[in-house]
Design a protein around this motif. Structure first.
Motif, mmCIF file in Angstrom:
data_model
loop_
_atom_site.group_PDB
_atom_site.id
_atom_site.type_symbol
_atom_site.label_atom_id
_atom_site.label_comp_id
_atom_site.label_asym_id
_atom_site.label_seq_id
_atom_site.Cartn_x
_atom_site.Cartn_y
_atom_site.Cartn_z
ATOM 1 N N GLU A 74 0.840 -1.192 0.000
ATOM 2 C CA GLU A 74 0.000 0.000 0.000
ATOM 3 C C GLU A 74 0.880 1.249 0.000
ATOM 4 O O GLU A 74 0.625 2.209 -0.739
ATOM 5 N N ALA A 75 1.937 1.205 0.814
ATOM 6 C CA ALA A 75 2.847 2.352 0.896
ATOM 7 C C ALA A 75 3.533 2.613 -0.444
ATOM 8 O O ALA A 75 3.864 3.741 -0.784
ATOM 9 N N GLN A 76 3.718 1.543 -1.217
ATOM 10 C CA GLN A 76 4.339 1.710 -2.535
ATOM 11 C C GLN A 76 3.326 2.133 -3.596
ATOM 12 O O GLN A 76 3.670 2.272 -4.768
ATOM 13 N N GLY A 77 2.078 2.275 -3.172
ATOM 14 C CA GLY A 77 1.065 2.755 -4.112
ATOM 15 C C GLY A 77 0.571 1.697 -5.080
ATOM 16 O O GLY A 77 -0.031 2.012 -6.103
ATOM 17 N N LEU A 78 0.806 0.413 -4.755
ATOM 18 C CA LEU A 78 0.398 -0.651 -5.673
ATOM 19 C C LEU A 78 -0.942 -1.262 -5.291
ATOM 20 O O LEU A 78 -1.587 -1.908 -6.106
ATOM 21 N N VAL A 79 -1.331 -1.048 -4.045
ATOM 22 C CA VAL A 79 -2.518 -1.714 -3.523
ATOM 23 C C VAL A 79 -3.335 -0.712 -2.712
ATOM 24 O O VAL A 79 -2.773 0.176 -2.072
ATOM 25 N N ARG A 80 -4.643 -0.853 -2.771
ATOM 26 C CA ARG A 80 -5.518 -0.047 -1.942
ATOM 27 C C ARG A 80 -6.206 -0.999 -0.976
ATOM 28 O O ARG A 80 -6.749 -2.022 -1.402
ATOM 29 N N ILE A 81 -6.188 -0.649 0.309
ATOM 30 C CA ILE A 81 -6.818 -1.522 1.296
ATOM 31 C C ILE A 81 -8.023 -0.807 1.887
ATOM 32 O O ILE A 81 -7.909 0.306 2.396
ATOM 33 N N THR A 82 -9.169 -1.471 1.805
ATOM 34 C CA THR A 82 -10.405 -0.870 2.307
ATOM 35 C C THR A 82 -11.065 -1.824 3.289
ATOM 36 O O THR A 82 -10.704 -2.996 3.382
ATOM 37 N N VAL A 83 -12.010 -1.287 4.021
ATOM 38 C CA VAL A 83 -12.743 -2.094 4.995
ATOM 39 C C VAL A 83 -13.929 -2.743 4.289
ATOM 40 O O VAL A 83 -14.584 -2.132 3.445
ATOM 41 N N HIS A 84 -14.170 -3.989 4.622
ATOM 42 C CA HIS A 84 -15.293 -4.716 4.036
ATOM 43 C C HIS A 84 -16.597 -4.032 4.427
ATOM 44 O O HIS A 84 -16.830 -3.763 5.604
ATOM 45 N N PRO A 85 -17.477 -3.734 3.463
ATOM 46 C CA PRO A 85 -18.702 -2.985 3.772
ATOM 47 C C PRO A 85 -19.631 -3.737 4.740
ATOM 48 O O PRO A 85 -20.228 -3.114 5.610
ATOM 49 N N GLN A 86 -19.740 -5.062 4.578
ATOM 50 C CA GLN A 86 -20.633 -5.806 5.472
ATOM 51 C C GLN A 86 -19.969 -6.115 6.822
ATOM 52 O O GLN A 86 -20.526 -5.875 7.871
ATOM 53 N N ASP A 87 -18.775 -6.674 6.741
ATOM 54 C CA ASP A 87 -18.095 -7.132 7.950
ATOM 55 C C ASP A 87 -16.843 -6.288 8.146
ATOM 56 O O ASP A 87 -15.817 -6.516 7.525
ATOM 57 N N THR A 88 -16.933 -5.327 9.057
ATOM 58 C CA THR A 88 -15.835 -4.370 9.180
ATOM 59 C C THR A 88 -14.593 -4.963 9.847
ATOM 60 O O THR A 88 -13.596 -4.272 10.011
ATOM 61 N N ARG A 89 -14.664 -6.230 10.243
ATOM 62 C CA ARG A 89 -13.433 -6.861 10.734
ATOM 63 C C ARG A 89 -12.509 -7.154 9.572
ATOM 64 O O ARG A 89 -11.302 -7.181 9.699
ATOM 65 N N LEU A 90 -13.104 -7.386 8.416
ATOM 66 C CA LEU A 90 -12.342 -7.795 7.234
ATOM 67 C C LEU A 90 -11.754 -6.599 6.482
ATOM 68 O O LEU A 90 -12.345 -5.523 6.461
ATOM 69 N N ARG A 91 -10.606 -6.836 5.862
ATOM 70 C CA ARG A 91 -10.002 -5.835 4.984
ATOM 71 C C ARG A 91 -10.004 -6.377 3.567
ATOM 72 O O ARG A 91 -9.714 -7.546 3.344
ATOM 73 N N LEU A 92 -10.301 -5.494 2.632
ATOM 74 C CA LEU A 92 -10.261 -5.875 1.227
ATOM 75 C C LEU A 92 -9.048 -5.238 0.559
ATOM 76 O O LEU A 92 -8.783 -4.061 0.772
ATOM 77 N N ALA A 93 -8.352 -6.019 -0.224
ATOM 78 C CA ALA A 93 -7.198 -5.482 -0.957
ATOM 79 C C ALA A 93 -7.526 -5.480 -2.433
ATOM 80 O O ALA A 93 -8.053 -6.459 -2.956
#
Lengths: 300, 300
Positions: A74-93
């Motif tokens: 993410e820091a290298q700007g290659l990936v965006r990490i977001t929070v899962h809309p339904q289950d906020t425990r999960l992260r989406l890449a």
DNA sequence: CCCTACCTTTGACTACAGTCAAAGAAATAT
DNA sequence: ATATTTCTTTGACTGTAGTCAAAGGTAGGG
């Protein structure tokens, strides 16, 4: 089970040594290029987006390790990490445009490597290689799949039947009513059986046995996940279920198939089943089959 | 050269991914067990003894790294390191009885792993897998072998001819006189050619072309190292040498073979050569062959 | 609403793999 | 006899892979 001949073991081991050292290692080296291999793999695995949880299980990585690598990408700007809309425990890449470019470049390198290798062969030899590798992979996958006897009420069993029902509902012109599925208690215990096939921990097929009348069992719901078809898994499930049926004292097993499933009918015939007259009032039945089973070996 | 079809590239890459991640990785993990993978590999590679120099090139390791690992294994009592009797710069590594036990154990583990995999298949499927892997490995090896045009006086060329001469000296009932070998100048430059096939940097085959008479070339010393036979390498050397001959303006190439080399005769016939009457007074000749070459493409 | 299970993050490590350069010793070439 | 090459050893590093435990936030069941 038949003992494995040393010739087969030797060939597999020799191939393994040759392939991993020569081809696989080369590939890893080229794939990574100026990036750590772990990151390169992760980037590739993200593809069109995935949850960290999924990536962790697919790559078999430690949670902390994965978390850090994802952050680095993410820091290298290659990936965006977001929070899962339904289950906020999960992260989406998911890949950023820059990440997509990087993956494309990886792919190009890997393709060039493969092309370089293949260019040393004549077209006929390339065809032969492709066929051999295809066959080998089919068989290796099949070999790595395990078939297990589970309770008819087990979550995996129900999950298989869910996918099965949805699958044939889409395929039968008249649809499929889930009421026609077997009940858990019918396919458990002394008179029934439920088999689930697992590939890398995921259920990819099933087959069920229930009692039809004294001495006669019925095979139902023989199903293989689309991603695991054409490996010969259905035959294996069937053979294993016949063993289970024989063990349970059935001398004969019957089954019916829908008129549209012509491949299934061919398979049953090839496995020793013969057509018989309608034996039930199943609305989905179009063809009825039967097979006599050998007496089970007496286990003292 | 023909372009490589994407289907072939995809199959190779898919196989590569599947195999290295699933089978290869597993194998490495089991092989090492309670020992670093590098050490385990080194131990295995030492086998019946080898010089550090040889191990370094076989495993592609840094000299310092290898030296340290060897020392570590020696400290563990698994390896004995001695000085080479002829060349005291070299070190020889050989297994101690304890090392031998350890390697046996490695082998047992690897065998068990392979057996476990194969046991999921029927005997017929095992046979099919073995055959596919054998074919694939043959072709992959062949693809990784490069054929290069070298000067007739190059060390690799002479080294090949040395082994070639020793090889057929042992096979011909009357032995072989090295005086019958081509001279370096005959197989270099505008009228001659010398091809060497390399596998992983080592010469594993050769083939030579010299002028016989105007417009007619002669092919000699087509040879493949015993370890690289049955891959189709001779045919490849032959085809490449024919290209070289055509480029040098030869319309016809001839060759002779010893009466005892029946496989070679079959290969020449299969490659479009036809038997002709004796054209030379070579004492080793038993059969004489000829092939017309296509006109070379005009390079503007 | 509480408890438990689940997913992720962070800190603190460890070990393995690998690189580079300098130096010593022996063989080989000139 | 001298220079060059070859092989090995040693010291001093670096980066990657991977582990473990603690902690914090969220979801879902009872």
């Amino acid at each position: 089970m038949e003992p494995v001949s040393t010739e087969h073991v030797t060939t597999l081991r020799r191939f393994n040594r040759y392939f991993t050292r020569r081809i696989g290692a080369l590939d890893d080296h080229y794939l990574g290029q100026d990036r750590p291999l772990g990151e390169a793999r992760l980037l590739y695995e993200i593809g069109d987006g995935a949850s960290l949880r999924e990536l962790r299980s697919r790559l078999g990585l430690d949670a902390g390790y994965l978390s850090r690598m994802a952050k680095a990408l993410e820091a290298q700007g290659l990936v965006r990490i977001t929070v899962h809309p339904q289950d906020t425990r999960l992260r989406l890449a998911e890949l950023t445009p820059a990440g997509r470019v990087e993956v494309k470049e990886q792919n190009r390198r890997a393709n060039r490597l493969a092309e370089g290798l293949l260019s040393g062969l004549t077209p006929a030899q390339r065809g032969q290689l492709t066929e051999s590798l295809g066959t080998a992979q089919r068989l290796l996958r099949l070999a790595a799949i395990t078939v297990e006897l589970v309770d008819g009420a087990a979550p995996d069993a129900r999950a298989c039947l869910d996918v099965y029902a949805a699958d044939i509902d889409a395929r039968f012109p008249e649809g499929y009513d889930r009421a026609a599925l077997v009940q858990p208690h019918e396919v458990s215990g002394d008179t029934g059986a439920f088999l689930v096939a697992y590939e890398e921990g995921r259920p990819v097929g099933c087959a069920a046995l229930r009692r039809l009348e004294p001495g006669v069992g019925e095979i139902r719901h023989v199903w293989v996940h689309p991603a695991a078809r054409r490996l010969g898994l259905a035959r294996r499930l069937l053979a294993e279920l016949e063993r289970q049926a024989a063990e349970r004292g059935y001398g004969v097993v019957r089954l019916d198939t829908h008129a549209t499933l012509t491949e299934a009918q061919a398979m049953y015939r090839a496995c020793g089943y013969t057509g018989i007259p309608r034996y039930n009032d199943d609305v989905y039945g179009g063809y009825w089959f039967e097979k006599s089973l050998p007496k089970p070996p007496l286990i003292p």
